[in-house]
Scaffold this motif. Structure first.
Motif, PDB file in Angstrom:
ATOM      1  N   VAL A 128     -36.268  -6.966  -3.017  1.00 53.57           N
ATOM      2  CA  VAL A 128     -37.015  -7.395  -4.205  1.00 53.57           C
ATOM      3  C   VAL A 128     -36.328  -8.593  -4.858  1.00 53.57           C
ATOM      4  O   VAL A 128     -36.976  -9.587  -5.201  1.00 53.57           O
ATOM      5  CB  VAL A 128     -37.167  -6.239  -5.226  1.00 53.57           C
ATOM      6  N   ILE A 132     -33.541  -1.503 -10.414  1.00 55.91           N
ATOM      7  CA  ILE A 132     -33.669  -1.612  -8.960  1.00 55.91           C
ATOM      8  C   ILE A 132     -32.343  -2.045  -8.336  1.00 55.91           C
ATOM      9  O   ILE A 132     -31.902  -1.502  -7.331  1.00 55.91           O
ATOM     10  CB  ILE A 132     -34.809  -2.589  -8.592  1.00 55.91           C
ATOM     11  N   LEU A 155     -42.712  -3.536   1.314  1.00 52.74           N
ATOM     12  CA  LEU A 155     -42.761  -3.078  -0.078  1.00 52.74           C
ATOM     13  C   LEU A 155     -42.090  -4.091  -1.006  1.00 52.74           C
ATOM     14  O   LEU A 155     -42.564  -4.348  -2.113  1.00 52.74           O
ATOM     15  CB  LEU A 155     -42.074  -1.719  -0.217  1.00 52.74           C
ATOM     16  N   LEU A 178     -44.402  -7.061  -1.853  1.00 52.13           N
ATOM     17  CA  LEU A 178     -45.422  -6.704  -2.844  1.00 52.13           C
ATOM     18  C   LEU A 178     -44.804  -6.640  -4.235  1.00 52.13           C
ATOM     19  O   LEU A 178     -45.309  -7.246  -5.193  1.00 52.13           O
ATOM     20  CB  LEU A 178     -46.042  -5.346  -2.499  1.00 52.13           C
ATOM     21  N   ALA A 179     -43.675  -5.925  -4.341  1.00 49.70           N
ATOM     22  CA  ALA A 179     -43.054  -5.757  -5.654  1.00 49.70           C
ATOM     23  C   ALA A 179     -42.573  -7.103  -6.193  1.00 49.70           C
ATOM     24  O   ALA A 179     -42.769  -7.418  -7.373  1.00 49.70           O
ATOM     25  CB  ALA A 179     -41.890  -4.775  -5.566  1.00 49.70           C
ATOM     26  N   PHE A 215     -43.606  -8.827  -9.679  1.00 49.62           N
ATOM     27  CA  PHE A 215     -42.622  -9.187 -10.701  1.00 49.62           C
ATOM     28  C   PHE A 215     -42.659 -10.687 -10.996  1.00 49.62           C
ATOM     29  O   PHE A 215     -42.395 -11.117 -12.108  1.00 49.62           O
ATOM     30  CB  PHE A 215     -41.209  -8.794 -10.258  1.00 49.62           C
ATOM     31  N   TYR A 255     -43.713 -10.053  -5.554  1.00 54.67           N
ATOM     32  CA  TYR A 255     -44.863 -10.845  -5.976  1.00 54.67           C
ATOM     33  C   TYR A 255     -45.328 -10.401  -7.359  1.00 54.67           C
ATOM     34  O   TYR A 255     -45.568 -11.223  -8.241  1.00 54.67           O
ATOM     35  CB  TYR A 255     -46.002 -10.709  -4.961  1.00 54.67           C
ATOM     36  N   ILE A 266     -34.262  -1.873  -0.483  1.00 56.75           N
ATOM     37  CA  ILE A 266     -35.365  -2.449  -1.226  1.00 56.75           C
ATOM     38  C   ILE A 266     -34.877  -3.263  -2.423  1.00 56.75           C
ATOM     39  O   ILE A 266     -35.476  -4.278  -2.782  1.00 56.75           O
ATOM     40  CB  ILE A 266     -36.367  -1.344  -1.622  1.00 56.75           C
TER      41      ILE A 266
END
Lengths: 312, 315
Positions: free
Chosen positions: A191, A147, A124, A127-128, A132, A130, A187
């Motif tokens: 991120v 976050i 996850l 993906l996030a 951002f 990328y 996470i």
């Protein structure tokens, strides 16, 4: 470069610096070394004074860690000869092995929850990160700070409502519940770390791929993912270390089925208190994987910890 | 950014090729990619936070779910802020925070400075120094209780070996004056490497030419240290203090295993106190208010600090 040599430390400076650092490292190692050697001591050697550095090594601690034992009468012991070397170890104390201890199970829980949540947070998180890094997302800076801020909550504060929520949803003391929880905690780190790594990959690569007729998805997994592989790996290590070592949530939200090793190891009781060699054996087995990771991946450590602020 | 990328690609390529950029739109992909993360954080952080705020105004007890729940307004908050025991806990936490951060900053910076001298084999020794922070605080804390045993522990043995004191004359964990130091020592052992790594990052970010310029100006080494090294590393050091401050404010696992908050309550830090209220006394509503107060405190202090940090960075 002549100028460079001005900043190069002299040989004497290097010797002094080296000596001091090595002295600190050796002091740092004492507690770790002590855990390791205590695992191979007999209970009486473990509590001898002055502390014994030379002793006869035994696997008693490890046998006690993995088994449950019970006291038996002499007649029973005479009638049933020992079957294996580990039987002989416990017989010195008139005991027999009656079954496995819970350590194996708890260790397996650590593996399942540790790797499960690491996979999910890195998946996850990538993906996030990328998104951002590459797309225009409304309030991106605020979202990123939000976050990160989720890490500021004391675990106990989050644990109260999670405890109630999990009880309602039937997620308390389940692997899935713990995986989701550790993923949520990790996470933020994933991120932030991964965004740093992906930001460094030139956009031109994907743009070229898009012109060649790739879809965004294809460009992402065929171009960006391979480039970000090292970053993803070092992020995974940090997530795994956290999930592997976490204690507060594990002790508050699990009671058996999904309990990991950290709450379990300190509870290994022997005759008259904690069974220190068994505790040390459990600690050693539990710490070794992380130590190996740290040593193997030390090159990425510095970059990971500083969010990629150091480029090497 | 993404739109401009697309625009540029579209402008730079003939219509035929631009048409070939297919699949989902970037906006859709952005949502698909960010959505799950935001959803998970909302479910596991924000929803519980709102629930905690709601509970903090009640007298709910989680071990008696069927009992009627009353809204008591701000009474929980009022009781916490006037409770002298909680102020003692806060003091213990402040003491712990002050000393761990002070020791870790001094030792961590010194180590980073020495390692930056690039002596032979520094990579290996750095890795060894970094090991403790990678380990489980609970497991490590538990084992340190063994090292601290007055009769059989290695820690007491080594101290008495060097000082000549009787090892059973000082009981680190059992003594009211020494127990706080017992946790400060272990925390410093575990987390100094973290401060060290960040300082090292700071030291390595200083370009050589600044020192070269100073050298040409005939600035002394001492002067170079105070006017170049320290100010350049300061933002990194402040960042390390921020992380350590937040982490130690929520410190739980290490202390639970090491001292369990005792003897008495001298090492009962806020997290341990909170756990006692929430999961031993089961005063859920009260503990929720407590949690909110702690969260607001950390968040408030962190925000003020980050502002200061940004000012330092701008200089």
């Amino acid at each position: 470069m002549a100028a460079h040599s001005i900043n190069e430390p002299s040989r004497r400076q290097k010797t002094i610096a080296g000596t001091l650092v090595i002295a600190y490292a050796l002091i740092t190692m004492i507690p770790l070394a002590w855990i390791f050697i205590t695992g191979f001591k007999s209970p009486s050697d473990a509590i001898a004074y002055p502390p014994k550095i030379v002793f006869e090594p035994t696997l008693e601690g490890y046998v006690n860690l993995f088994t449950q034992r019970t006291r038996q009468t002499q007649e029973f012991l005479d009638a049933n000869p020992p079957e294996a070397w580990y039987d002989e170890i416990v017989r010195q104390y008139d005991m027999v092995i009656v079954g496995p201890s819970k350590f194996g199970e708890r260790f397996l829980n650590s593996v399942i929850i540790g790797f499960g949540s690491t996979f999910l947070s890195v998946f996850l998180g990538t993906l996030a990160a990328y998104a951002f890094s590459r797309f225009r997302i409304p309030l991106a800076d605020d979202l990123l700070f939000f976050i990160l801020s989720t890490r500021m909550m004391p675990p106990i504060a989050v644990a109260i409502p999670i405890f109630l929520m999990y009880r309602e949803l039937g997620l308390s003391d389940t692997h899935l519940g713990m995986i989701l929880l550790y993923t949520a905690v990790n996470i933020s780190l994933a991120v932030w770390l991964l965004k740093g790594f992906i930001d460094e990959i030139p956009r031109e690569y994907e743009e070229a791929a898009l012109i060649d007729g790739y879809t965004r998805f294809q460009a992402f997994y065929k171009i960006v993912l391979p480039q970000a592989a090292t970053g993803i790996a070092s992020t995974a290590i940090f997530c795994l270390i956290f999930a592997w070592n976490e204690y507060a949530f594990a002790v508050l939200l699990t009671s058996g089925t999904a309990q990991t090793a950290p709450p379990f190891i300190p509870t290994i009781i022997g005759v008259g208190g904690l069974d220190w060699p068994a505790v040390a054996a459990g600690a050693t087995l539990f710490l070794v994987p992380v130590m190996v990771f740290t040593i193997v991946l030390r090159k990425h450590l510095l970059r990971g910890i500083t969010f990629g602020a150091v480029r090497k | 950014m993404a739109d401009s990328t697309m625009d540029r690609v579209a402008q730079a390529t003939p219509p035929k090729v631009a048409h070939k950029i297919k699949g989902l739109s970037d906006r859709a992909i952005a949502w698909i990619f960010v959505g799950p993360t935001i959803f998970l954080l909302l479910a596991i952080n924000i929803f519980p936070l709102i629930w905690t705020i709601n509970l903090s105004f009640t007298n709910f007890r989680a071990n008696r779910p069927n009992r009627e729940v009353d809204y008591v307004g701000l009474r929980n908050y009022e009781r916490i802020l006037t409770d002298s025991d909680i102020w003692m806990t806060m003091q213990a936490t402040a003491h712990f925070l002050f000393w761990t951060i002070a020791l870790q900053v001094v030792i961590g910076f010194a180590l980073a400075y020495l390692i930056n001298k690039k002596f032979k084999g520094n990579d290996l020794w750095t890795t060894i120094i970094v090991l403790p922070m990678m380990l489980s605080p609970a497991v490590v804390g538990n084992f340190w209780t063994f090292l601290y045993q007055p009769q059989i522990g290695v820690f007491n043995y080594i101290i008495s070996f060097f000082t000549g004191a009787d090892p059973s004359s000082f009981e680190m964990i059992g003594s009211v004056t020494l127990a706080p130091w017992a946790i400060i020592i272990v925390d410093t052992w575990m987390w100094t490497p973290f401060v060290m790594l960040i300082c090292l990052a700071g030291l390595r970010s200083i370009p050589d030419y600044i020192y070269e310029a100073a050298e040409i100006d005939r600035a002394s080494k001492f002067r170079q240290f105070w006017t170049i090294t320290v100010p350049m590393v300061l933002p990194f050091l402040m960042l390390a203090v921020l992380f350590r401050g937040i982490e130690n404010f929520k410190m739980f696992d290490l202390v639970v295993q090491l001292t369990g908050g005792g003897p008495g309550t001298v090492t009962e830090l806020t997290s341990i106190n909170l756990k006692r209220e929430a999961f031993e006394k089961w005063r859920t509503g009260y503990a929720s208010a407590y949690a909110i107060i702690l969260f607001v405190t950390v968040f408030g202090l962190a925000s003020i600090y980050v502002k200061a940090l940004n000012k330092v960075k701008e200089r």
